[in-house]
Design a protein around this motif. Structure first.
Motif, PDB file in Angstrom:
ATOM      1  N   PRO A  85     -27.965 -11.252 -37.029  1.00  0.00           N
ATOM      2  CA  PRO A  85     -28.588 -11.625 -38.301  1.00  0.00           C
ATOM      3  C   PRO A  85     -29.436 -12.887 -38.172  1.00  0.00           C
ATOM      4  N   GLU A  86     -30.513 -12.951 -38.928  1.00  0.00           N
ATOM      5  CA  GLU A  86     -31.427 -14.094 -38.857  1.00  0.00           C
ATOM      6  C   GLU A  86     -30.703 -15.406 -39.137  1.00  0.00           C
ATOM      7  N   TYR A  87     -29.788 -15.380 -40.089  1.00  0.00           N
ATOM      8  CA  TYR A  87     -29.032 -16.590 -40.426  1.00  0.00           C
ATOM      9  C   TYR A  87     -28.284 -17.114 -39.197  1.00  0.00           C
ATOM     10  N   ASP A  88     -27.638 -16.220 -38.476  1.00  0.00           N
ATOM     11  CA  ASP A  88     -26.854 -16.628 -37.316  1.00  0.00           C
ATOM     12  C   ASP A  88     -27.750 -17.122 -36.180  1.00  0.00           C
ATOM     13  N   LEU A  89     -28.944 -16.526 -36.032  1.00  0.00           N
ATOM     14  CA  LEU A  89     -29.879 -17.016 -35.031  1.00  0.00           C
ATOM     15  C   LEU A  89     -30.302 -18.446 -35.345  1.00  0.00           C
ATOM     16  N   GLY A  90     -30.576 -18.698 -36.631  1.00  0.00           N
ATOM     17  CA  GLY A  90     -30.966 -20.039 -37.037  1.00  0.00           C
ATOM     18  C   GLY A  90     -29.878 -21.059 -36.813  1.00  0.00           C
ATOM     19  N   ARG A  91     -28.627 -20.639 -36.970  1.00  0.00           N
ATOM     20  CA  ARG A  91     -27.497 -21.549 -36.807  1.00  0.00           C
ATOM     21  C   ARG A  91     -27.234 -21.914 -35.350  1.00  0.00           C
ATOM     22  N   LEU A  92     -27.857 -21.200 -34.431  1.00  0.00           N
ATOM     23  CA  LEU A  92     -27.650 -21.513 -33.017  1.00  0.00           C
ATOM     24  C   LEU A  92     -28.234 -22.875 -32.655  1.00  0.00           C
ATOM     25  N   GLY A  93     -29.285 -23.295 -33.351  1.00  0.00           N
ATOM     26  CA  GLY A  93     -29.884 -24.591 -33.079  1.00  0.00           C
ATOM     27  C   GLY A  93     -31.355 -24.491 -32.727  1.00  0.00           C
ATOM     28  N   ARG A  94     -31.885 -25.583 -32.214  1.00  0.00           N
ATOM     29  CA  ARG A  94     -33.305 -25.688 -31.915  1.00  0.00           C
ATOM     30  C   ARG A  94     -33.586 -25.310 -30.462  1.00  0.00           C
ATOM     31  N   ILE A  95     -34.787 -24.771 -30.217  1.00  0.00           N
ATOM     32  CA  ILE A  95     -35.247 -24.481 -28.867  1.00  0.00           C
ATOM     33  C   ILE A  95     -35.895 -25.744 -28.313  1.00  0.00           C
ATOM     34  N   THR A  96     -35.545 -26.133 -27.119  1.00  0.00           N
ATOM     35  CA  THR A  96     -35.999 -27.418 -26.575  1.00  0.00           C
ATOM     36  C   THR A  96     -37.076 -27.291 -25.500  1.00  0.00           C
ATOM     37  N   GLU A  97     -37.472 -26.069 -25.177  1.00  0.00           N
ATOM     38  CA  GLU A  97     -38.494 -25.867 -24.157  1.00  0.00           C
ATOM     39  C   GLU A  97     -39.209 -24.547 -24.429  1.00  0.00           C
TER      40      GLU A  97
END
Length: 219
Positions: free
Chosen positions: A108-120
């Motif tokens: 789910p999109e919500y769970d993807l967002g909760r993973l955090g930020r992409i750093t590279e």
């Protein structure tokens, strides 16, 4: 993939209605969202600068700029948006190595967002099943190759989020206009296109006709 204890859409948590929607309880609730993503010190530092002179504008909405500002010059949704954007959580490259694009599509999109930020920068090569990390030089080279390969700058569309900060949006549009086009739709523009067209036909303006002074008038 669902965090333990998270409510499902078809199993909502129902409680008694709140007696207040603003004031101190709203401030406390707003800071609770920040604490979970940023920690105590960073929450205090970030929220203290939100919608303040010398700080930054909330990316969630067009908060007015009153002459006299308060310490908590934001709403709860704004606090959620800022906490999500400034989260300390980071997505490690190991996640992309073990999770294919097809598998991510089922999260789910919500769970993807909760993973955090992409750093590279992450690149999905032609025919590949997984994103892979690449250097900034390679990422810029890929973008440049595609842009230079177009016959006309207007063939490119530079889509962005309406929640982008004013500073980032300003730099983005400078780059796009220097490239040679003004194709700069964002999610707010695209979502409001139909309502703006209808409002223009009915009242002559694509925006609401209500002013802040109207709110003080009797109904």
């Amino acid at each position: 993939m669902r965090p333990p204890g998270r409510q499902r859409d078809d199993d909502p948590e129902i409680g008694p209605p709140k007696r207040k929607a603003a004031g101190a309880p709203a401030v406390v609730s707003s800071f609770r969202h920040g604490l979970g993503e940023l920690g105590v010190a960073r929450t205090a530092r970030v929220f203290a600068a939100l919608n303040q002179d010398g700080g930054f504008d909330c990316p969630s909405c067009a908060w007015p700029d009153p002459g006299h500002k308060h310490a908590a010059e934001f709403c709860e949704n704004g606090a959620k948006a800022v906490a999500w954007e400034a989260s300390r959580k980071r997505v490690p490259r190991e996640f992309f190595a073990r999770t294919s694009v097809a598998e991510m599509d089922r999260i789910p999109e919500y769970d993807l967002g909760r993973l955090g930020r992409i750093t590279e920068p992450m690149l999905l090569r032609s025919g590949a099943t997984h994103y892979e990390p690449v250097s900034w030089d390679e990422a810029f080279a890929v973008v440049a190759r595609h842009l230079r390969g177009l016959d006309d700058p207007d063939h490119a569309v530079f889509y962005t989020s309406g929640r982008t900060s004013n500073e980032a949006a300003f730099l983005w549009q400078l780059f796009v206009r220097a490239y040679g086009t003004n194709n700069l739709p964002d999610c707010s523009n695209m979502c409001h296109e139909s309502s703006g067209t209808a409002l223009t036909a009915v009242i002559g303006s694509g925006k609401g006709a209500v002013t802040l002074d109207s709110l003080e008038q009797p109904s």
